[in-house]
Design an enzyme around this catalytic site. Structure first.
Site, mmCIF file in Angstrom:
data_model
loop_
_atom_site.group_PDB
_atom_site.id
_atom_site.type_symbol
_atom_site.label_atom_id
_atom_site.label_comp_id
_atom_site.label_asym_id
_atom_site.label_seq_id
_atom_site.Cartn_x
_atom_site.Cartn_y
_atom_site.Cartn_z
ATOM 1 N N SER A 167 0.789 -1.233 0.000
ATOM 2 C CA SER A 167 0.000 0.000 0.000
ATOM 3 C C SER A 167 0.820 1.281 0.000
ATOM 4 O O SER A 167 0.262 2.373 -0.131
ATOM 5 C CB SER A 167 -0.966 0.022 1.188
ATOM 6 O OG SER A 167 -2.064 -0.829 0.939
ATOM 7 N N SER A 214 -6.015 4.063 3.829
ATOM 8 C CA SER A 214 -5.393 3.041 2.985
ATOM 9 C C SER A 214 -6.440 2.121 2.362
ATOM 10 O O SER A 214 -6.292 0.894 2.313
ATOM 11 C CB SER A 214 -4.365 2.218 3.770
ATOM 12 O OG SER A 214 -3.450 1.593 2.887
ATOM 13 N N GLU A 259 -4.707 -3.080 -6.690
ATOM 14 C CA GLU A 259 -5.042 -3.876 -5.508
ATOM 15 C C GLU A 259 -5.771 -5.152 -5.915
ATOM 16 O O GLU A 259 -5.546 -6.229 -5.362
ATOM 17 C CB GLU A 259 -5.901 -3.064 -4.535
ATOM 18 C CG GLU A 259 -5.147 -1.978 -3.782
ATOM 19 C CD GLU A 259 -4.238 -2.534 -2.706
ATOM 20 O OE1 GLU A 259 -4.229 -3.763 -2.502
ATOM 21 O OE2 GLU A 259 -3.532 -1.738 -2.057
#
Length: 273
Positions: free
Chosen positions: A42, A104, A140
């Site tokens: 991240s 995040s 992601e």
């Protein structure tokens, strides 16, 4: 001396450890494995944020523009947006970037990447800043589907510090937007035991964490990068990456905390500007 301290502190991590510490005002840098590539996890949300802000400043995006997240935009892993609004939600661009940086949030991250035109657009923007040791190459969602995909989003510790110096000096950001991003990085509740873990209470740390899951005793990424304000008024850019570690989370986080602590002490004793 500082480099040897980093090397000694890295041993308990039982993995690859990369550290870079840069005194922003002078450029003096001390590193351990500073040119090696580490998966960002991240941490890659920080360069994404810079790319989004650039689009705002170029007039292609607006902070107030509405962005609709559909159910298909929701991501697993860490995503408060997914947890709270699985059927979707409409947010402003500014709210979305706050979710990505401060919380995040994985769903916010991939939606912003799609608005930018994909990961390659972020890497192209970084190259315009002269940053060649940070690569954004997947999402992601991509990392969730393939555990090894995270290695495609990589940075060297020295390269990430170069990005942090660019952010601190604000050469590419309007003052208000730089302050906005630094505020989001400073107010994040994540990673309290990493860079901040052994620093004096009240130390200002604008940072972005990153971490993978642990599978079969192996943790592929435990990271924290950021800007630390020293008591003498100077600033320390600090990047710590731990890859392929067999140590516990507590040990990994304390390796990061101790690295920040020794760098903080080293440059806090320097002459005031």
């Amino acid at each position: 001396m500082l480099a040897s301290q980093f090397a000694k502190l890295a041993v308990p991590a039982v993995g690859r450890v990369g550290v870079a510490a840069t005194l922003v005002e002078t450029g003096e840098t001390v590193s351990l494995a500073g040119a090696e590539r580490f998966p960002m996890q991240s941490v890659f949300k920080l360069p994404i944020a810079l790319a989004v802000i650039h689009e705002v400043e170029q007039g292609r995006f607006r902070w107030s523009q509405p962005v609709r997240l559909m159910p298909a935009d929701m991501r697993g892993g860490h995503s408060p947006l997914h947890d709270q609004h699985p059927q979707g939600i409409e947010l402003t661009l500014q709210e979305l970037i706050r979710y990505m940086v401060t919380e995040s949030d994985n769903s916010a991250c991939d939606k912003l990447l799609s608005l930018l035109g994909g990961p390659a657009a972020v890497t192209r923007y970084l190259r315009t800043l002269g940053l060649t040791q940070v690569v954004v190459a997947t999402t992601e969602g991509g990392m969730a589907q393939d555990e090894l995909a995270q290695y495609r989003n990589w940075a060297t510790p020295v390269g990430m510090n170069q990005l942090l110096v660019v952010l601190h000096k604000g050469r590419t950001l309007q003052p208000a937007n730089r302050a906005l991003l630094l505020g989001y990085l400073t107010s994040t509740p994540r990673g309290q035991k990493r860079l901040k873990g052994r620093l004096p209470a009240g130390t200002v740390v604008a940072h972005k964490t990153g971490a993978s899951g642990t599978h079969d005793g192996l943790t592929r990424a435990t990271n924290d990068v950021g800007l630390i304000t020293l008591p003498n008024g100077r600033h320390l850019a600090m990047s710590v990456f731990i890859a392929d570690s067999k140590a516990s989370e507590a040990v990994r986080e304390d390796v990061i905390a101790q690295a920040a602590q020794v760098a903080y002490r080293y440059w806090s004793n320097s002459t005031k500007p």
